[in-house]
Design a protein around this motif. Structure first.
Motif, PDB file in Angstrom:
ATOM      1  N   LEU A 118       4.182   1.667   5.210  1.00  0.00           N
ATOM      2  CA  LEU A 118       2.904   1.144   5.693  1.00  0.00           C
ATOM      3  C   LEU A 118       2.047   0.659   4.520  1.00  0.00           C
ATOM      4  N   GLY A 119       2.027   1.427   3.439  1.00  0.00           N
ATOM      5  CA  GLY A 119       1.277   1.015   2.261  1.00  0.00           C
ATOM      6  C   GLY A 119       1.788  -0.298   1.698  1.00  0.00           C
ATOM      7  N   MET A 120       3.100  -0.496   1.746  1.00  0.00           N
ATOM      8  CA  MET A 120       3.692  -1.732   1.230  1.00  0.00           C
ATOM      9  C   MET A 120       3.432  -2.906   2.178  1.00  0.00           C
ATOM     10  N   LEU A 121       3.384  -2.624   3.469  1.00  0.00           N
ATOM     11  CA  LEU A 121       2.985  -3.660   4.430  1.00  0.00           C
ATOM     12  C   LEU A 121       1.563  -4.122   4.121  1.00  0.00           C
ATOM     13  N   ALA A 122       0.703  -3.163   3.775  1.00  0.00           N
ATOM     14  CA  ALA A 122      -0.691  -3.491   3.465  1.00  0.00           C
ATOM     15  C   ALA A 122      -0.801  -4.352   2.213  1.00  0.00           C
ATOM     16  N   GLU A 123       0.203  -4.243   1.341  1.00  0.00           N
ATOM     17  CA  GLU A 123       0.216  -5.070   0.132  1.00  0.00           C
ATOM     18  C   GLU A 123       0.767  -6.462   0.411  1.00  0.00           C
ATOM     19  N   GLY A 124       1.207  -6.677   1.646  1.00  0.00           N
ATOM     20  CA  GLY A 124       1.710  -7.996   2.028  1.00  0.00           C
ATOM     21  C   GLY A 124       3.187  -8.218   1.767  1.00  0.00           C
ATOM     22  N   LEU A 125       3.934  -7.142   1.487  1.00  0.00           N
ATOM     23  CA  LEU A 125       5.359  -7.294   1.206  1.00  0.00           C
ATOM     24  C   LEU A 125       6.149  -7.538   2.486  1.00  0.00           C
ATOM     25  N   LEU A 126       7.198  -8.337   2.380  1.00  0.00           N
ATOM     26  CA  LEU A 126       8.094  -8.595   3.504  1.00  0.00           C
ATOM     27  C   LEU A 126       9.126  -7.472   3.597  1.00  0.00           C
ATOM     28  N   ASN A 127       9.782  -7.375   4.766  1.00  0.00           N
ATOM     29  CA  ASN A 127      10.798  -6.340   4.955  1.00  0.00           C
ATOM     30  C   ASN A 127      11.850  -6.387   3.842  1.00  0.00           C
ATOM     31  N   LYS A 128      12.280  -7.606   3.488  1.00  0.00           N
ATOM     32  CA  LYS A 128      13.304  -7.770   2.458  1.00  0.00           C
ATOM     33  C   LYS A 128      12.829  -7.212   1.116  1.00  0.00           C
ATOM     34  N   ALA A 152       8.927   2.149  14.092  1.00  0.00           N
ATOM     35  CA  ALA A 152       8.398   3.502  14.297  1.00  0.00           C
ATOM     36  C   ALA A 152       6.913   3.563  13.942  1.00  0.00           C
ATOM     37  N   ILE A 153       6.534   2.871  12.865  1.00  0.00           N
ATOM     38  CA  ILE A 153       5.119   2.840  12.445  1.00  0.00           C
ATOM     39  C   ILE A 153       4.265   2.204  13.537  1.00  0.00           C
ATOM     40  N   LEU A 154       4.717   1.060  14.069  1.00  0.00           N
ATOM     41  CA  LEU A 154       3.955   0.368  15.108  1.00  0.00           C
ATOM     42  C   LEU A 154       3.802   1.251  16.338  1.00  0.00           C
TER      43      LEU A 154
END
Length: 219
Positions: A161-171, A190-192
């Motif tokens: 989740l923290g990495m999603l917040a940084e704008g990183l893609l799944n890859k 699972a997060i969603l």
């Protein structure tokens, strides 16, 4: 193995890092004190030093803002005590920091003696909070529900989740964590589900509601 405690100080103000180092040196039994002036450096230090005994984290520094930074670091090293050090020492911020996994909270206006006492309390396994402040209970039902949902995330889900917040893609997240993209997709799903949202964007918006937009650093 070196004897003594190892600390990471994450704060973008060199003078305050120096004051914290002085306070930590005063407790004795210190093996190493690592310093980071931005959030990326703080994460790198935590990941590179398996023997870290405590992280002291400023809530507002380049690369992270508000409690989102706390959430991200908790996902990196769940077993390491994390103490928030902040000038924003109102009861709401303190309570939310502790609810989201901080082991202590030190106000930037605290004296050397108060800083040392808080650090020693956390090293002894206690929770440290500024004296004389009534923390009360969360009055915002939406935030209360969100905190419970965030508490339900596993450490790895918290890290993703923290990495999603940084704008990183799944890859990119998969590469960083050394796992498959399919594994990251499963974590995101699972997060969603746990946050009760339908998209990555909504998950990041939920995280920003905790205090400070995780995408917009605040000085």
């Amino acid at each position: 193995m070196p004897s003594g405690h190892t600390f990471v100080i994450a704060d973008d103000h060199p003078l305050f890092r120096g004051a914290l180092k002085e306070a930590l040196a005063g407790i004795g039994d210190v093996a190493a004190i690592h310093e980071a002036g931005d959030f990326e450096s703080a994460k790198a230090l935590v990941l590179a030093n398996e023997d870290v005994d405590m992280v002291l984290l400023d809530l507002s520094m380049p690369g992270a803002s508000g409690l989102s930074g706390l959430i991200s670091l908790r996902g990196l090293h769940p077993a390491v005590p994390l103490v928030v050090v902040s000038a924003h020492d109102d009861p709401v911020t303190i309570r939310r920091a502790l609810d989201l996994g901080a082991s202590g909270f030190i106000s930037k206006s605290a004296s050397m003696e108060e800083i040392r006492a808080a650090v020693q309390a956390v090293l002894a396994g206690d929770i440290a909070a500024p004296a004389g402040i009534e923390l009360g209970v969360e009055r915002d039902p939406e935030i209360s529900d969100l905190i419970k949902r965030l508490q339900a995330l596993t450490p790895q889900q918290t890290r993703v989740l923290g990495m999603l917040a940084e704008g990183l893609l799944n890859k990119q997240i998969a590469y960083e964590l050394g796992v498959s993209e399919a594994t990251i997709k499963a974590h995101v799903s699972a997060i969603l589900q746990k946050l009760g949202v339908d998209s990555r964007t909504q998950a990041v918006i939920q995280l920003s509601k905790i205090g400070g937009d995780p995408l917009q650093p605040v000085g």
